[in-house]
Enzyme design. Structure first.
Site, PDB file in Angstrom:
ATOM      1  N   HIS A 232       0.848  -1.190   0.000  1.00 38.02           N
ATOM      2  CA  HIS A 232       0.000   0.000   0.000  1.00 38.02           C
ATOM      3  C   HIS A 232       0.883   1.239   0.000  1.00 38.02           C
ATOM      4  CE1 HIS A 232      -3.808  -2.076   1.825  1.00 38.02           C
ATOM      5  NE2 HIS A 232      -3.242  -2.795   0.873  1.00 38.02           N
TER       6      HIS A 232
ATOM      7  N   GLU B  78       0.887   3.869   1.907  1.00 41.34           N
ATOM      8  CA  GLU B  78       1.369   4.243   3.232  1.00 41.34           C
ATOM      9  C   GLU B  78       2.509   3.325   3.680  1.00 41.34           C
ATOM     10  OE1 GLU B  78      -3.127   5.083   3.147  1.00 41.34           O
ATOM     11  OE2 GLU B  78      -1.776   3.520   2.439  1.00 41.34           O
TER      12      GLU B  78
ATOM     13  N   CYS C 130      -6.070   2.108   5.591  1.00 46.82           N
ATOM     14  CA  CYS C 130      -6.720   0.846   5.930  1.00 46.82           C
ATOM     15  C   CYS C 130      -6.220   0.397   7.305  1.00 46.82           C
ATOM     16  CB  CYS C 130      -6.408  -0.201   4.866  1.00 46.82           C
ATOM     17  SG  CYS C 130      -4.711  -0.844   4.955  1.00 46.82           S
TER      18      CYS C 130
ATOM     19  N   CYS D 298      -2.366  -0.256   7.369  1.00 46.31           N
ATOM     20  CA  CYS D 298      -1.541   0.950   7.280  1.00 46.31           C
ATOM     21  C   CYS D 298      -1.651   1.800   8.537  1.00 46.31           C
ATOM     22  CB  CYS D 298      -1.923   1.746   6.038  1.00 46.31           C
ATOM     23  SG  CYS D 298      -1.512   0.882   4.502  1.00 46.31           S
TER      24      CYS D 298
END
Length: 154
Positions: free
Chosen positions: A49, A51, A79, A82
């Protein structure tokens, strides 16, 4: 934040490497320590992801798994994975642009099933979680780790 949003565009529109998620970690002095963009599709890695990418790069820059004094700017609300990584990295703040509802409405990204799993009893979750398998052997390693003089640093 504009840089994080540009990273989201890179991921979701230009490179098509994953969902339209981007992030930036900024140090205490305002220096960008890490750029990140979603690469779940490009790398066949569900953890890649934006992040997570930005946090990994920033930690590499400062040569530490902790980022105190730093801020994560994310193009979308993080999410659960993260957000947890943000806590593990000891970030001072997470600032996001779009919302969970925006990601669900425009991109069909819906993390509500994960939040439901956190709230559900372990035995009713769809992924089996078997605990205490070879526990004594695992605890022995923990005991060795705890004996390290530098163990508290992590």
């Amino acid at each position: 934040m504009r840089r994080a949003i540009a990273n989201a565009r890179r991921a979701g529109v230009i490179d098509k490497s994953g969902g339209a998620f981007g992030a930036v970690v900024v140090g205490p002095d305002g220096t960008v320590l890490g750029d990140g963009w979603n690469q779940v599709i490009a790398r066949n890695d569900p953890t890649w992801h934006g992040e997570m990418h930005a946090i990994r790069v920033a930690c590499g820059q400062v040569q530490s798994p902790k980022l105190p004094g730093c801020i994560l700017y994310s193009s979308a609300a993080p999410c659960p994975m993260c957000l947890a990584a943000s806590y593990w990295a000891h970030l001072d703040a997470v600032i996001s642009a779009s919302t969970v509802a925006d990601a669900k409405f425009h991109g069909n990204f819906d993390d509500s099933f994960i939040y439901a799993q956190f709230a559900a009893p372990r035995e009713s979750r769809p992924i089996a979680e078997i605990q205490e398998f070879l526990r004594p052997e695992a605890v022995a390693v923990w005991q060795e780790y705890a004996a390290r003089p530098d163990a508290a640093e992590y």
